[in-house]
Structures are given as structure tokens and as C-alpha cells.
Motif scaffolding. Structure first.
Motif, PDB file in Angstrom:
ATOM      1  N   ALA A 157       0.835  -1.211   0.000  1.00  0.00           N
ATOM      2  CA  ALA A 157       0.000   0.000   0.000  1.00  0.00           C
ATOM      3  C   ALA A 157       0.867   1.257   0.000  1.00  0.00           C
ATOM      4  O   ALA A 157       0.508   2.266  -0.626  1.00  0.00           O
ATOM      5  N   LEU A 158       2.007   1.217   0.695  1.00  0.00           N
ATOM      6  CA  LEU A 158       2.916   2.363   0.683  1.00  0.00           C
ATOM      7  C   LEU A 158       3.429   2.614  -0.734  1.00  0.00           C
ATOM      8  O   LEU A 158       3.463   3.755  -1.210  1.00  0.00           O
ATOM      9  N   VAL A 667       0.595  -8.707   9.603  1.00  0.00           N
ATOM     10  CA  VAL A 667       0.350  -8.372   8.203  1.00  0.00           C
ATOM     11  C   VAL A 667      -1.104  -7.946   8.057  1.00  0.00           C
ATOM     12  O   VAL A 667      -2.020  -8.703   8.378  1.00  0.00           O
ATOM     13  N   LEU A 668      -1.307  -6.731   7.587  1.00  0.00           N
ATOM     14  CA  LEU A 668      -2.661  -6.195   7.468  1.00  0.00           C
ATOM     15  C   LEU A 668      -3.039  -5.995   6.012  1.00  0.00           C
ATOM     16  O   LEU A 668      -2.263  -5.448   5.232  1.00  0.00           O
ATOM     17  N   ASP A 669      -4.217  -6.433   5.662  1.00  0.00           N
ATOM     18  CA  ASP A 669      -4.814  -6.111   4.369  1.00  0.00           C
ATOM     19  C   ASP A 669      -5.205  -4.639   4.418  1.00  0.00           C
ATOM     20  O   ASP A 669      -5.909  -4.214   5.334  1.00  0.00           O
ATOM     21  N   ARG A 720      -3.806   6.620   2.502  1.00  0.00           N
ATOM     22  CA  ARG A 720      -2.824   7.118   1.531  1.00  0.00           C
ATOM     23  C   ARG A 720      -2.070   8.321   2.095  1.00  0.00           C
ATOM     24  O   ARG A 720      -0.844   8.411   1.966  1.00  0.00           O
ATOM     25  N   PHE A 721      -2.796   9.249   2.702  1.00  0.00           N
ATOM     26  CA  PHE A 721      -2.174  10.465   3.216  1.00  0.00           C
ATOM     27  C   PHE A 721      -1.178  10.124   4.321  1.00  0.00           C
ATOM     28  O   PHE A 721      -0.061  10.663   4.367  1.00  0.00           O
ATOM     29  N   ALA A 722      -1.558   9.193   5.209  1.00  0.00           N
ATOM     30  CA  ALA A 722      -0.663   8.800   6.300  1.00  0.00           C
ATOM     31  C   ALA A 722       0.592   8.128   5.759  1.00  0.00           C
ATOM     32  O   ALA A 722       1.710   8.376   6.225  1.00  0.00           O
ATOM     33  N   LEU A 723       0.432   7.263   4.763  1.00  0.00           N
ATOM     34  CA  LEU A 723       1.585   6.568   4.192  1.00  0.00           C
ATOM     35  C   LEU A 723       2.536   7.536   3.495  1.00  0.00           C
ATOM     36  O   LEU A 723       3.754   7.432   3.629  1.00  0.00           O
TER      37      LEU A 723
END
Length: 1062
Positions: A157-158, A667-669, A720-723
Motif C-alpha cells: 500500500a505504501l 500483516v494487514l490487508d 494514503r495520506f498517512a503513508l
């Protein structure tokens, strides 16, 4: 576009329901209420509660920088989910004619937009050539193809968040953008998963099926499970061109892999040889270095290994005596952590200058098991200070020993077979035994023969196969190898000369070191799933012993037969060819991705337009294994670097700093963070996976500790913003869900700001053209300048690919400039009648420009809100914010006034001082008068134009000036703002000293007690000590404020008449 009052918001527009996984004790009513809804009341109550908690935190000193996630979730209040329920066909545009929901809800915001974006072709480079802002420049990237084995995790996701932000910015800027999606067939991982599934469902082993039947099962599994990754990418908002999706086992990609193999072979860069390789006995295949996990052991440790009936002890050094031939009382003691390889020993080595063994140079030693004579050799690589200074030499099972053996002409003995059992060279007593069962039998034999000399703890690093959990063996195997030295030299030179840019630059050191020491690359894998090697063994009736010499390579069997005919001088029809059953290393095919995905080896339009890629963005852990190999093969096969720039992000770890691992349960989806999930659902996912029972128990416990209340719904934009807020130079990313929750609160802040702006604009608002908008007040000029500054910083951040700069800039503008300052300052102005014309136009520009600045990072919310803005006259409105022009510094240059911003920062300092005074004296709703006194006429002129917003933002009454040198009125408190500015605030009549002084004394006593406790506490180290010092400073500052406040209150008491004197 009409914007109805929020009180009229009712079904059937949308439904409200409690957040998934978080049951509520009441049902939320969707009926409107006069003068505000129950939601508004609850929001107000929650706000008051937060204010009280903030005051309590202030009294206690600085709050901890971050709370454990369990605490954060415990404090999390479930939010009502608002659903978008207007009938909308898949791919149709979302209906935005209805008013906004009263609160931000990701379920509502993220509905319907993505299919419409795809349907309209916004993500295709062909569409972007028609944009008015088209630059004519191309920008191309490929997604690092994730393994088709399962689902994406937060690390993926990152990657997606960073890549998509860059891609969307380039698209809005007007570049012709191609972002290629794809997935990797992941040979070992996929085959292992399917084999486990077959055994779990049908109790069938792979070798009980034919190769063709097994491959049908893999393709069936891929069709059923492979789509999950695409669904995750869509949920993340990845603006990929799905019509160009690529899978590394597609027919076109297979052609590219075969072509690459043949070309490398013809160039002399591919050869077959018998060499040591990393071998997984469980998988019965060679594995790559990246699939070897180096596990440090501090000493003795028991491990359960696949196929071994009992736990095996590691981290032990066994001392074994090798008797000197002809001298019964003389022996050389050797230490080993691998006694099971003793049957493969062919020599004992010592350092030539080790005086302990000088007299034994050239002598023979008796093998402790077989009694055979072994040479005692000398070699300068032996470390005399380690152990006894004597080492056993096992060339067939140790890379270091293989090099040593080659220098001395020693013949290797392979004593461990492909399946991990002992070979016939070990003798009947060991043949066929599991190697670690044989270890114990060898130890017993040494004891019986009196040649065992001890056992002790020994720190070591154990190579573990990450795919099977088995200990990696080093076996001599005939495999295909790629010669890397020449290609590696070119790759190192590209970085050295600057034609290939690695960012951050500190990765250059690892790059140069790896290529300076690179060895040949084993690309054979003993699997069924993958690209079968296009090499054929020419079977000769009278050359069975020379089979290794009769390999030919060809794109097809017919081509290989022609080559074989030329080599043997015999007609091709008479020859028998057997294709190599092995497949190629997955990293071989993935190294071709940048150009194979664009159609290579065919000369396609995409290859001509978009290759080399503009940028490669990926995790720093893939720098050498993937990026390095792409550079080597890309340069060799296409004559060009596959990309000129590489952007590397850090590893994502959990909040405890651990690497993401299924066996750890961390591990997170990404969809679980986006939509929220109950703990029970997380645990069920673990149970449905392929974890062993022991791993399952550990992972389930870890999940229960980390997510005791499940995971709350955060939304895609917040994730997304946090990553993207994490910098490449900041080390590993320790992401917690509480951090994503903070970004969701930011989303809600923007949502509420736009609701306010829509309410101000009303139904008939007509925006001015941007170039005609001129600020009519200093506050309007300030916010427009802040908007222009924000655009400049965002542009700088995107150009430098520093997304944390972009996120920080946007967060500061929306939260601290627009919401906290301008909106609050303009509210009294908007209540005037007639309403001034300037602020609505300014608010519209803030919303329009601000949302376009935000769109690459928060595409869903930006689209939802931007679509509801009225269009500016005189220019065609872009159909979507995703293809609207990104605000540039040049386009907003007329609004940019850095001097004004600098001047207003002094006003903001005065606001903070006034608010601090109000908090200290607990003035509540009172609005005290304020006096400013300045000895500098220029500063007074600066404040003069901002007197009204100063009073509004400081929650004070009238603000005026006190002449320089004049005495302050009695009953006023003062605070110096600088050497030249004093701020006075009225207290007389607003504060009862007799009531407030005891409260101040009590607060002071409480804080003093905390300070004393910190002072006597022993100093810590590192970050803990930094936090302690920060807390000490905070407490001391607060105590000094309370002391000053108590002094002023006593002055007021002295100046006030006693009740008896009235």
C-alpha cells in the motif's frame, strides 16, 4: 448547484448504520430536528469533552508523543457509516446533486468514483493528449508486480500510495502518463501455496499428479484468487491503465522471457555448470538469495523443521578429534556446527603461520568416522584466533570451503541428497537418514570412538528458507547461471557517472559494493510452475557420460534441433532432444518487466513512446535483487537503462518495529484499515491461511494484543495520506492505525470546511475568473497568499519527489491557515448585512485550488467535494478533478505576498498569547478588552489592519492601542510579545480573585508534585530521556505561568475593596 440546509438531509439519499464491527447501544435516527440534529449535539458534547481532556493534558505536561495502539482504539468513538444509495450503473458518474452528508464517511465518499474514472479512460495516456494543459511530455512507470499468491499488505500500500500520488500529479500537470499494472507468477511461492491447498483439500501431493495436471490446478487457483490483488489496487485508488495489465506468465511475456534467455546465451552470458547453490530440501529446488533468511542465534536453540521427526538443536559447537596418522597420541581438534557434514570432509586446514600446527605441515590425519587419510593443508584464509584454529574442509556443502578446496585441488564429496537425506557416500549406516537424524547418530559414533571433545554454546547465523522454514543446504548441482560481472560493472558505472540516479543517495554505497562483489546468478529452479527453460539435452546413444556437453538453446524445439544438427553434424530428424524440466528463477522474468510489459521484443508503439521508464519507485529491500537485475538485463537486452531515476522508500514495520510477517500476525490487508474490521474477522483470516498450528497460535495472540477492539474504519484517503507522510530519509516506517485515524480526522476537518463554504456560496453564486480575483481585505490577501505559498511548496515537493513535504504543506494550509484562522476570522464578516462580496469569492478559490492541490493524495474526497463546486465562467470545466490542471506557482503568482505572511505571523503570536492568558485565567465566555503597546510605529501599522481578526481569533472584545510609554490601566494583565510589543488584557470585573486563586494554587501543587517526581527519577537513555526533558521543560513553563497568574490575582485582590468596606 443547489446546496440544501443540512437539516433537510434525510433518506432515501443514503442510509446510516453503525460502523462495521463496532456495535452501538442506540440506533441513529435519520429524522431531521429543528435547530440542529442529535448528531450536532453529540458533536458539540464530544468537542467539549475533548477540550476538557486537552486542559487535563496541559496540567499533566506534554502528552506522550504516541500512545500504544490498543489505547488509541479504546478511546476511539465509532462513527456512523453513511452509504451512497442512489442507483448508479457501474461506470456511470456519481450523482452529486444531493446535499453532503453531515459528517465525513469514507463509505459514502469512495463509492462509484473509481469505475467512472476507468470507464471514462482518464487513466489512459491517449486521453491525456487531449487535455488543454497537455505538455507533450511522457511520464511512465510500472508497478512492482506483486506476487499473485495472495493479497497486498501495508508495504504494498505504501508503494501504491507514493506511485499513485506521483502519477496523478503528472497527469494533472498535463503529461502523457502511463502506469502499467501487473502481477508476478511467483514460482516458488505460488507452487508452495497450491501444493498446501491440494494436500489440505484432497490429500494429494504434487508428484502424484502429472506436470500438466498440476499446472492446470495452478492456473485454476490463479483465476480464482489472482483477482484479489486487482480489487485491492482499485480500493486504494490506483490510477493504473488496466487495458495494459500484464501477468508474467502471459503468452506475450513468455515470448520475452524465452527471447531474453536465448540472447543472453548467444552473447556468452548464460552457461550451464555444476556449482554450489542455495538448496531447499523441502521444496527440492534451488532458491535465490532473497529467499534465504539469515536467522541469528545467540546460542543453543531448538527448532522444529519440516520433515524432521524431532526438534533439532542449533547454536552448538561440536569439537571433534582428527588423529594424526602415525602418531597415536597426537590429534588436531576441529570445531563444527554441522557434524552431519563430517562424512563429506576431504581435508583439515590451518593458517600457515599458526605455530601450534607448524610441525604438522604436510602430515595426514585420520577421518574420525571412516579412518581414511586426509591432508592437513595450510591456507591464509583460516582464522587462527577462532576456535582451535583448525577447520574441516567440506567443499560440497560450504561456499567458503568450495573456494578453499578449489585452490588446493580437493575433490568434493556430496553427502546430502536433494531431499535432505544422507547419500550412499556416507555408508550403509547413514544412507537414507534425514540429515539431522544422522547428526545425532554421528555424535553417538564419535563418543563411542573416543573422538568427541566437547559441546558448547556458539552464536551463529542460520540460513532458513523463507518459503518452507527449512534450513538451507549448499549443494553441488548442475544448473544454468548468468554471468554478472560485465553487466554488473556497467550497472555500477551508470550510478557512478550519474546516468542512473538512486534516491536517497545513501543507497549508492550498497549498490556499488554489491556489484563490486557480484557472483554468477543461478537461474534454474526445480519447479513445475514458471517459465520452462528453453534448453534441450541432445541424447546420444554413445555419449551418456557426456550429457552435460550436449545442451542446446532455442526459441522453439525446431530451432534447438537445427542448432544441435550443426553441433553434431547429424541430420536434426535423427536426434533425440529432451527439454530441461526446470523453470527459470522468478527474478529472471521480473527483471524484464519494464520493457517486456511494453511489448518487447516486438517494436511496439508503447515501447517506442514510454521506454525507458521515467521513474522506478519501490521498496529499498528490492534495490539489489530486483532493481539491480533490471538494470543489468535491461541495459544488455535493449541497449538502454530501463529507467534513469530510482526512488526507494523504507520498509514498513509495525508499531513495535517488527517486520511484517504472517507468522507474527501483523500483516494487514489495507482494506481492513480502509473499511474497518472486527478482531474475530482478523482471526478467521489467519485460520483460513496456510500457517502451521504453532505459528497460528502466535499470530492470533499477537493480533489480540495489537487490535483488541478490532480496527476502526479509516478510509482510503486517510490511509494514503498517512503513508505518504513518511520520508525516505526517516528510516523504517513504523505505521500504526492510530496514525491513519489522525488522517481521517483531517479528512473530516476538510469536509466540514467545505460544508461551511457551500453554505456561504449558496445556490446562485457565480465565481469570478481566477485572474480577476483581487483581495478586498488584508485577511483575504493573507489567505490567498498562503494558498499561493502552498501551491509553490507542493510543486517543489512533487518535483523533488518529497511527498512528506507535500503532505505537511497541505495539512498546514487546510488545518492551520484555512480552518483555524481564515474561516474563524471571516465568520463575523459574513454575518454583516449586506454581506461583503470578497470573502465568498476567496472561499471559492480556496476550495477549488485547495482540492486540486490535495487530489493526488486524497483522490476520492477531492473528487466528491470538487464536483459540487460551481464552474468558473469562461473556460470549459474538466470532467474530473483527476484531469483538472494542477495549480502551479506561476498561475497563482499574483496572490503571493511573502511579506504579508511574515507580518501576519506576528499577529498570530499575539493571538496565541491572548488564548494562553484566557486559558490560564479560565475566562470562559467573557470577552475582555485588549490593548497593544508598541515602541515601533511600523509594527503598530502592521497590527492596525488586523485589529478585528486579532480580537476575533483571540476570543476577545475590542482591540486598541496604548500609546508608547503610557501606563497600563489598573486590573489588566500583561505579557510581552517581543522587546518592542506588549499585550494587555482586561481582568478587572471578569475574574473573581478569591475564587480563582485557590484553584491556581491547587493546580500549581499538582504540577509541582509531577515535576518533583520527574526530577528525582534516574535519567534514561535515548528517546526516553528526550521525552523526560521535554516534559520537565513543559512543567516548568506551566508553573511559571501559574506563578505570574497568581501574582496578578493577588494584585487584583489588593486593589479591590473588601466586602466590609463597601
Amino acid at each position: 448547484m443547489p446546496h440544501l440546509p443540512l437539516a433537510s438531509f434525510r433518506p432515501p439519499l443514503c442510509g446510516l448504520r453503525p460502523s462495521r464491527g463496532f456495535p452501538r447501544s442506540h440506533t441513529l435516527s435519520t429524522q431531521s430536528e429543528p435547530h440542529g440534529s442529535s448528531i450536532s449535539r453529540r458533536n458539540s458534547e464530544a468537542k467539549q469533552k475533548r477540550l476538557r481532556e486537552k486542559q487535563a493534558a496541559l496540567e499533566a505536561g506534554i502528552a506522550r508523543k504516541s500512545k500504544p495502539f490498543a489505547e488509541s482504539i479504546k478511546a476511539w468513538t465509532p462513527k456512523e457509516i453513511v452509504l451512497y444509495e442512489i442507483p448508479t450503473e457501474y461506470g456511470e458518474k456519481k450523482d452529486v446533486s444531493q446535499p453532503l452528508p453531515p459528517a465525513y464517511s469514507p463509505w459514502y465518499v469512495e463509492a462509484a468514483w473509481y469505475p467512472w474514472w476507468v470507464q471514462e479512460g482518464f487513466f489512459k495516456p491517449e486521453y491525456q493528449t487531449r487535455l488543454p494543459q497537455a505538455t507533450g511530455e511522457a511520464f511512465s512507470m510500472c508497478i512492482p508486480p506483486p506476487n499473485v499468491t495472495g493479497s497486498l499488505h501495508i508495504g504494498h500500500a505504501l508503494t501504491v500510495a507514493i506511485q499513485d500520488a506521483l502519477v496523478r500529479w503528472h497527469r494533472m500537470r498535463g503529461d502523457q502518463v502511463l502506469w502499467v499494472p501487473g502481477s508476478d507468477h511467483a514460482g516458488i511461492a505460488t507452487q508452495a501455496v497450491v501444493e498446501k491447498q491440494l494436500w489440505k483439500d484432497r490429500r494429494v501431493r504434487r508428484h502424484e499428479l502429472s506436470r500438466e495436471a498440476f499446472l492446470r490446478e495452478v492456473w485454476k487457483w490463479k483465476e480464482e484468487k489472482g483477482g484479489e490483488i486487482c480489487e485491492q489496487l482499485r480500493a486504494l485508488g490506483a490510477s493504473l491503465d488496466w487495458d495494459r495489465e500484464c501477468f508474467t506468465m502471459d503468452a506475450g511475456f513468455s515470448v520475452a522471457v524465452t527471447e531474453a534467455f536465448v540472447r543472453l546465451y548467444k552473447a556468452g552470458l548464460l552457461y550451464r555448470n555444476r556449482q554450489l547453490v542455495n538448496w531447499s530440501c523441502t521444496l527440492r529446488s534451488a532458491i535465490s538469495d532473497i529467499e534465504v533468511e539469515s536467522r541469528p542465534l545467540p546460542g543453543r536453540m531448538e527448532l522444529r523443521l519440516p520433515g524432521c521427526p524431532t526438534p533439532v538443536s542449533f547454536g552448538l559447537l561440536v569439537s571433534v578429534a582428527f588423529p594424526v596418522d602415525g602418531e597415536p597420541d597426537t590429534e588436531v581438534v576441529v570445531g563444527t556446527t554441522r557434524p552431519e557434514t563430517l562424512p563429506g570432509d576431504v581435508a583439515v586446514a590451518v593458517h600457515p603461520h599458526d605455530s601450534r600446527y607448524t610441525h604438522l605441515h604436510g602430515r595426514k590425519l585420520r577421518h574420525p568416522l571412516t579412518g581414511q587419510l586426509l591432508p592437513l593443508i595450510t591456507d591464509s584464509t583460516v582464522q587462527p584466533q577462532v576456535g582451535t584454529g583448525a577447520v574441516k574442509v567440506t567443499p560440497a556443502h560450504s561456499p567458503a570451503d568450495a573456494e578453499l578446496g578449489a585452490r588446493h585441488g580437493l575433490r568434493p564429496l556430496s553427502v546430502i541428497a536433494e531431499d535432505g537425506t544422507m547419500t550412499s557416500l556416507c555408508g550403509d549406516w547413514l544412507q537414507g537418514l534425514h540429515r539431522f537424524v544422522a547428526r545425532e547418530k554421528i555424535m553417538s559414533a564419535l563418543r563411542e570412538r573416543g573422538l568427541f571433545r566437547g559441546l558448547q554454546n556458539h552464536p551463529m547465523v542460520l540460513p532458513i528458507c523463507s518459503r518452507s522454514g527449512d534450513v538451507v543446504e549448499y549443494l553441488l548441482k548442475s544448473q544454468w547461471f548468468v554471468r554478472c560481472q560485465e553487466m554488473g560493472h556497467r550497472a555500477a558505472q551508470a550510478v557512478e557517472l550519474g546516468t542512473l540516479e538512486l534516491s536517497p543517495s545513501f543507497h549508492q554505497k550498497n549498490w556499488q559494493h554489491w556489484f563490486a562483489h557480484i557472483g554468477d546468478w543461478c537461474v534454474s529452479r526445480q519447479l513445475w510452475w514458471g517459465h520452462r527453460i528453453p534448453a534441450y539435452l541432445v541424447v546420444e546413444e554413445h555419449a551418456e557420460g557426456d550429457r552435460e556437453d550436449f545442451w542446446v538453446v532455442g526459441r522453439t524445439e525446431a530451432e534447438a534441433r537445427e542448432v544441435a544438427a550443426d553441433l553434431t553434424g547429424r541430420p536434426g530428424a535423427e536426434l533425440t532432444l529432451e527439454r530441461d524440466p526446470d523453470v527459470l528463477d522468478t527474478w529472471f522474468s521480473s527483471a524484464l518487466f519494464p520493457f517486456a510489459a511494453l511489448g518487447w521484443p516486438q517494436e511496439t508503439p508503447d515501447l517506442a513512446r514510454f521506454y525507458p521508464l521515467s521513474l522506478l519507485e519501490t521498496g529499498s529491500d528490492l534495490l539489489l535483487f530486483w532493481v539491480g537485475r533490471m538494470v543489468m538485463l535491461g541495459t544488455q537486452l535493449t541497449g538502454q537503462l530501463p529507467f534513469s531515476k530510482v526512488l526507494l522508500h523504507s520498509m514498513v514495520r509495525d508499531r513495535q518495529g517488527r517486520k511484517m510477517s504472517k507468522s507474527l500476525g501483523n500483516v494487514l490487508d489495507p482494506r481492513d484499515i480502509i473499511h474497518g474490521v472486527e478482531l474475530q474477522v482478523l482471526q478467521k483470516k489467519l485460520q483460513n491461511g496456510n500457517l502451521a498450528c504453532e505459528e497460528l497460535a502466535i499470530a492470533a495472540t499477537a493480533q489480540s494484543e495489537d487490535f483488541p477492539h478490532g480496527i476502526p474504519e479509516c478510509g482510503t484517503d486517510a490511509l494514503r495520506f498517512a503513508l505518504c507522510s513518511h520520508g525516505a530519509l526517516a528510516g523504517d516506517v513504523h505505521l500504526s492505525v492510530s496514525e491513519v485515524l489522525s488522517s481521517r480526522h483531517f479528512c473530516n476537518k476538510i469536509w466540514n470546511a467545505l460544508r461551511f463554504i457551500f453554505n456561504v456560496l449558496g445556490d446562485n453564486f457565480m465565481p469570478q475568473p481566477a485572474e480577476e480575483l483581487a483581495p478586498l481585505s488584508p485577511m483575504d490577501a493573507w489567505i490567498l497568499s498562503r494558498l499561493a505559498s502552498t501551491a509553490r511548496e507542493c510543486e517543489r515537493g512533487f518535483l523533488a519527489r518529497e511527498l512528506p513535504l507535500v503532505t505537511h504543506t497541505l495539512h498546514h494550509f487546510w488545518l492551520h491557515s484555512l480552518c483555524d484562522v481564515y474561516l474563524e476570522a471571516v465568520k463575523p464578516v459574513l454575518r454583516r448585512s449586506p454581506r461583503p462580496l470578497g470573502p465568498p469569492q476567496v472561499l471559492f478559490s480556496c476550495a477549488d485550488v485547495g482540492l486540486r492541490l490535495l487530489a493526488p493524495l486524497m483522490p476520492f474526497m477531492a473528487e466528491e467535494l470538487w464536483q459540487r463546486l460551481p464552474p468558473r465562467p469562461g473556460s470549459p470545466l474538466p470532467p474530473s478533478i483527476s484531469v483538472a490542471p494542477y495549480p502551479s506557482a506561476r498561475s497563482l503568482e499574483t496572490w503571493y505576498q511573502p511579506e504579508l505572511e511574515q507580518s501576519f505571523s506576528l499577529v498570530q503570536e499575539a493571538v496565541q498569547a491572548l488564548r494562553a492568558l484566557r486559558a490560564t485565567y479560565q475566562l470562559g465566555k467573557a470577552r475582555p478588552q485588549v490593548l497593544l503597546q508598541s515602541s515601533d510605529p511600523r509594527e503598530q501599522g502592521l497590527f492596525e489592519v488586523f485589529l478585528e481578526p486579532l480580537g476575533t481569533l483571540g476570543h476577545c472584545g475590542a482591540v486598541s492601542f496604548l500609546p508608547p510609554g503610557a501606563a497600563a490601566p489598573s486590573g489588566w494583565v500583561h505579557v510581552p510579545l517581543s522587546d518592542t510589543i506588549q499585550v494587555y488584557m482586561e481582568l478587572q470585573g471578569l475574574v473573581d480573585p478569591q475564587t480563582h486563586l485557590p484553584l491556581l494554587v491547587a493546580r500549581r501543587h499538582k504540577l509541582q508534585k509531577q515535576l518533583d517526581g520527574l526530577v528525582v527519577r534516574a535519567p534514561s537513555e535515548g528517546e526516553a530521556e528526550t521525552q523526560r526533558q521535554q516534559r520537565l521543560s513543559s512543567l516548568q513553563l506551566e508553573l511559571s505561568k501559574l506563578d505570574r497568574a497568581a501574582f496578578h490575582l493577588r494584585q487584583l485582590m489588593d486593589a479591590s475593596p473588601c466586602p466590609g468596606e463597601l
